[in-house]
Design a protein around this motif. Structure first.
Motif, PDB file in Angstrom:
ATOM      1  N   SER A  96       0.860  -1.075  -0.064  1.00 55.84           N
ATOM      2  CA  SER A  96       0.088   0.022  -0.021  1.00 55.84           C
ATOM      3  C   SER A  96       1.340   1.408   0.420  1.00 55.84           C
ATOM      4  O   SER A  96       0.399   2.346   0.538  1.00 55.84           O
ATOM      5  CB  SER A  96      -0.999   0.140   0.990  1.00 55.84           C
ATOM      6  OG  SER A  96      -0.100   0.172   2.204  1.00 55.84           O
ATOM      7  N   ARG A  97       2.305   1.167  -0.609  1.00 61.26           N
ATOM      8  CA  ARG A  97       2.871   2.307  -0.899  1.00 61.26           C
ATOM      9  C   ARG A  97       2.399   3.198  -1.633  1.00 61.26           C
ATOM     10  O   ARG A  97       2.095   2.818  -2.918  1.00 61.26           O
ATOM     11  CB  ARG A  97       4.302   1.967  -0.518  1.00 61.26           C
ATOM     12  CG  ARG A  97       5.476   3.328  -0.502  1.00 61.26           C
ATOM     13  CD  ARG A  97       6.523   2.238  -0.838  1.00 61.26           C
ATOM     14  NE  ARG A  97       6.982   2.134  -0.388  1.00 61.26           N
ATOM     15  CZ  ARG A  97       8.752   1.372  -0.215  1.00 61.26           C
ATOM     16  NH1 ARG A  97       8.984   1.550  -1.609  1.00 61.26           N
ATOM     17  NH2 ARG A  97       9.071   0.325   0.160  1.00 61.26           N
ATOM     18  N   LEU A  98       2.081   4.794  -1.263  1.00 60.38           N
ATOM     19  CA  LEU A  98       1.638   5.672  -2.392  1.00 60.38           C
ATOM     20  C   LEU A  98       2.691   6.340  -2.492  1.00 60.38           C
ATOM     21  O   LEU A  98       3.922   6.723  -2.256  1.00 60.38           O
ATOM     22  CB  LEU A  98       0.643   6.829  -2.159  1.00 60.38           C
ATOM     23  CG  LEU A  98      -0.423   5.446  -1.773  1.00 60.38           C
ATOM     24  CD1 LEU A  98      -1.593   7.090  -1.680  1.00 60.38           C
ATOM     25  CD2 LEU A  98      -1.087   4.601  -3.001  1.00 60.38           C
ATOM     26  N   THR A  99       2.874   6.005  -4.102  1.00 58.64           N
ATOM     27  CA  THR A  99       4.162   6.959  -4.942  1.00 58.64           C
ATOM     28  C   THR A  99       3.166   9.069  -5.146  1.00 58.64           C
ATOM     29  O   THR A  99       2.338   8.322  -6.079  1.00 58.64           O
ATOM     30  CB  THR A  99       4.551   6.390  -6.007  1.00 58.64           C
ATOM     31  OG1 THR A  99       5.160   5.370  -5.571  1.00 58.64           O
ATOM     32  CG2 THR A  99       5.556   7.740  -6.536  1.00 58.64           C
ATOM     33  N   PHE A 100       4.017   9.533  -4.355  1.00 62.14           N
ATOM     34  CA  PHE A 100       2.836  11.073  -5.409  1.00 62.14           C
ATOM     35  C   PHE A 100       3.948  11.903  -6.028  1.00 62.14           C
ATOM     36  O   PHE A 100       5.224  11.308  -6.125  1.00 62.14           O
ATOM     37  CB  PHE A 100       3.112  11.785  -4.092  1.00 62.14           C
ATOM     38  CG  PHE A 100       1.318  11.494  -3.133  1.00 62.14           C
ATOM     39  CD1 PHE A 100       1.965  10.472  -2.105  1.00 62.14           C
ATOM     40  CD2 PHE A 100       1.110  12.054  -2.906  1.00 62.14           C
ATOM     41  CE1 PHE A 100       0.940   9.894  -1.450  1.00 62.14           C
ATOM     42  CE2 PHE A 100      -0.387  11.855  -1.432  1.00 62.14           C
ATOM     43  CZ  PHE A 100       0.002  11.061  -0.979  1.00 62.14           C
ATOM     44  N   GLY A 101       3.275  12.186  -6.792  1.00 62.70           N
ATOM     45  CA  GLY A 101       3.953  13.437  -7.813  1.00 62.70           C
ATOM     46  C   GLY A 101       3.872  15.070  -7.111  1.00 62.70           C
ATOM     47  O   GLY A 101       3.542  14.876  -5.900  1.00 62.70           O
ATOM     48  N   GLU A 102       4.405  16.108  -7.592  1.00 63.55           N
ATOM     49  CA  GLU A 102       5.045  16.945  -6.726  1.00 63.55           C
ATOM     50  C   GLU A 102       3.815  17.736  -6.739  1.00 63.55           C
ATOM     51  O   GLU A 102       4.276  19.078  -6.363  1.00 63.55           O
ATOM     52  CB  GLU A 102       5.505  17.687  -7.986  1.00 63.55           C
ATOM     53  CG  GLU A 102       7.055  16.569  -8.929  1.00 63.55           C
ATOM     54  CD  GLU A 102       6.708  16.306 -10.170  1.00 63.55           C
ATOM     55  OE1 GLU A 102       7.415  16.155 -10.945  1.00 63.55           O
ATOM     56  OE2 GLU A 102       5.532  16.185 -10.403  1.00 63.55           O
ATOM     57  N   GLY A 103       2.663  17.547  -7.203  1.00 66.00           N
ATOM     58  CA  GLY A 103       1.803  18.730  -6.790  1.00 66.00           C
ATOM     59  C   GLY A 103       1.306  19.772  -8.263  1.00 66.00           C
ATOM     60  O   GLY A 103       1.992  19.972  -8.634  1.00 66.00           O
ATOM     61  N   THR A 104       0.172  20.190  -7.870  1.00 64.90           N
ATOM     62  CA  THR A 104      -0.134  21.363  -9.619  1.00 64.90           C
ATOM     63  C   THR A 104      -1.194  22.252  -8.223  1.00 64.90           C
ATOM     64  O   THR A 104      -2.393  21.782  -7.885  1.00 64.90           O
ATOM     65  CB  THR A 104      -0.635  21.018 -10.741  1.00 64.90           C
ATOM     66  OG1 THR A 104      -0.267  19.941 -10.815  1.00 64.90           O
ATOM     67  CG2 THR A 104      -1.278  22.224 -11.232  1.00 64.90           C
ATOM     68  N   GLN A 105      -0.492  23.637  -8.151  1.00 65.09           N
ATOM     69  CA  GLN A 105      -1.426  24.738  -7.512  1.00 65.09           C
ATOM     70  C   GLN A 105      -3.082  25.019  -8.900  1.00 65.09           C
ATOM     71  O   GLN A 105      -2.263  25.670  -9.442  1.00 65.09           O
ATOM     72  CB  GLN A 105      -0.659  26.023  -7.441  1.00 65.09           C
ATOM     73  CG  GLN A 105      -1.190  26.886  -6.873  1.00 65.09           C
ATOM     74  CD  GLN A 105      -1.755  26.750  -5.500  1.00 65.09           C
ATOM     75  OE1 GLN A 105      -1.025  26.481  -3.996  1.00 65.09           O
ATOM     76  NE2 GLN A 105      -3.299  26.741  -5.244  1.00 65.09           N
ATOM     77  N   LEU A 106      -3.793  24.335  -7.933  1.00 61.27           N
ATOM     78  CA  LEU A 106      -5.016  25.034  -8.663  1.00 61.27           C
ATOM     79  C   LEU A 106      -5.368  26.819  -8.381  1.00 61.27           C
ATOM     80  O   LEU A 106      -5.752  26.816  -7.522  1.00 61.27           O
ATOM     81  CB  LEU A 106      -6.192  24.250  -8.721  1.00 61.27           C
ATOM     82  CG  LEU A 106      -7.164  24.909 -10.172  1.00 61.27           C
ATOM     83  CD1 LEU A 106      -7.383  25.260 -10.922  1.00 61.27           C
ATOM     84  CD2 LEU A 106      -8.289  23.814  -9.330  1.00 61.27           C
ATOM     85  N   THR A 107      -5.751  27.912  -8.968  1.00 63.94           N
ATOM     86  CA  THR A 107      -5.967  28.760  -8.848  1.00 63.94           C
ATOM     87  C   THR A 107      -7.622  28.834  -9.791  1.00 63.94           C
ATOM     88  O   THR A 107      -7.415  28.693 -10.996  1.00 63.94           O
ATOM     89  CB  THR A 107      -5.330  30.089  -9.150  1.00 63.94           C
ATOM     90  OG1 THR A 107      -3.655  29.879  -8.144  1.00 63.94           O
ATOM     91  CG2 THR A 107      -5.749  31.286  -8.508  1.00 63.94           C
ATOM     92  N   VAL A 108      -8.249  29.209  -8.940  1.00 65.58           N
ATOM     93  CA  VAL A 108     -10.178  29.750  -9.659  1.00 65.58           C
ATOM     94  C   VAL A 108     -10.962  30.926  -9.016  1.00 65.58           C
ATOM     95  O   VAL A 108     -10.599  30.917  -8.290  1.00 65.58           O
ATOM     96  CB  VAL A 108     -11.009  28.259  -9.065  1.00 65.58           C
ATOM     97  CG1 VAL A 108     -11.968  28.898 -10.194  1.00 65.58           C
ATOM     98  CG2 VAL A 108     -10.414  27.325  -8.973  1.00 65.58           C
TER      99      VAL A 108
END
Lengths: 117, 114
Positions: free
Chosen positions: B100-112
């Motif tokens: 169950s180890r998850l590998t994450f991406g770096e993230g995306t900052q969403l601005t609405v």
């Protein structure tokens, strides 16, 4: 229902000093995770516990990092001695096994932001 | 070796329009994918997931699409709301990839924007 509790929220220390982080998971959750999140990156798993047993600690830098989860409830992550590169957010998460692993939604705490000077 | 990659560090959209966040992965053993949302000073919160046997999963305004042949997934938010402004992480895992180890991406900052 209370979420995952972490303390302290912020910590500033000088390099070579020890530091410890505490996590109290959601009541009844048998799986506990410690993650490190560097600036601009996603969380990276350090260690995963199933009750008291560390079942995945392959990414824990064991020369300076240690963790424990006595009695299978709350957990402590320690760094000794801290280095400049340890500055990061340390996240704790917990989940409750429902059968297959992907049904375990991980609930994250707010994290401890560590700054090593 | 970045096994999960989010190539766009930021995305800005107008309120009411569609937000599309993208994620690519390299490990063909991944068979389960998740999206997490993170507000400042809070931990990530689970948003939506999809297993590799599906190509689409929908939950209200949020839909995740999976293209296994391209090793690509995307999160669609429609209509976008100002409260959706956050960092979005995609994550992947599989029983063959360390349980169950998850590998994450770096993230995306969403601005609405209102």
């Amino acid at each position: 229902e209370a979420g995952v509790v972490q303390s302290p929220r912020y910590k500033i220390i000088e390099k070579k000093q020890p530091v410890a982080f505490w996590c109290n998971p959601i009541s009844g959750h048998n799986t506990l995770y410690w993650y490190r999140q560097n600036l601009g990156q996603g969380p990276e798993l350090l260690i995963r516990y199933e009750n008291e047993e560390a079942v995945d600690d392959s990414q824990l830098p064991k020369d300076r990092f240690s963790a424990e989860r006595l009695k299978g409830v709350d957990s402590t992550l320690k760094i000794q001695p801290a280095e400049l590169g340890d500055s990061a957010v340390y996240l704790c998460a917990s989940s409750s096994r429902k059968g297959v692993w992907y049904q375990e939604t991980q609930y994250f705490g707010p994290g401890t932001r560590l700054l090593v000077l | 070796d970045q096994q999960v990659k989010q190539n766009s560090p930021s995305l800005s959209v107008q309120e009411g329009r569609i937000s599309i966040l993208n994620c690519d992965y390299t490990n063909s053993m991944f068979d389960y994918f998740l999206w997490y949302k993170k507000y400042p000073a809070e931990g990530p919160t689970f948003l939506i997931s999809i297993s590799s046997i599906k190509d689409k999963n929908e939950d209200g305004r949020f839909t995740v699409f999976l293209n296994k042949s391209a090793k690509h997934l995307s999160l669609h938010i429609v209509p976008s709301q100002p409260g959706d402004s956050a960092v979005y992480f995609c994550a992947a895992g599989g029983e063959e990839t360390s349980g169950s180890r998850l590998t994450f991406g770096e993230g995306t900052q969403l601005t609405v924007n209102p």
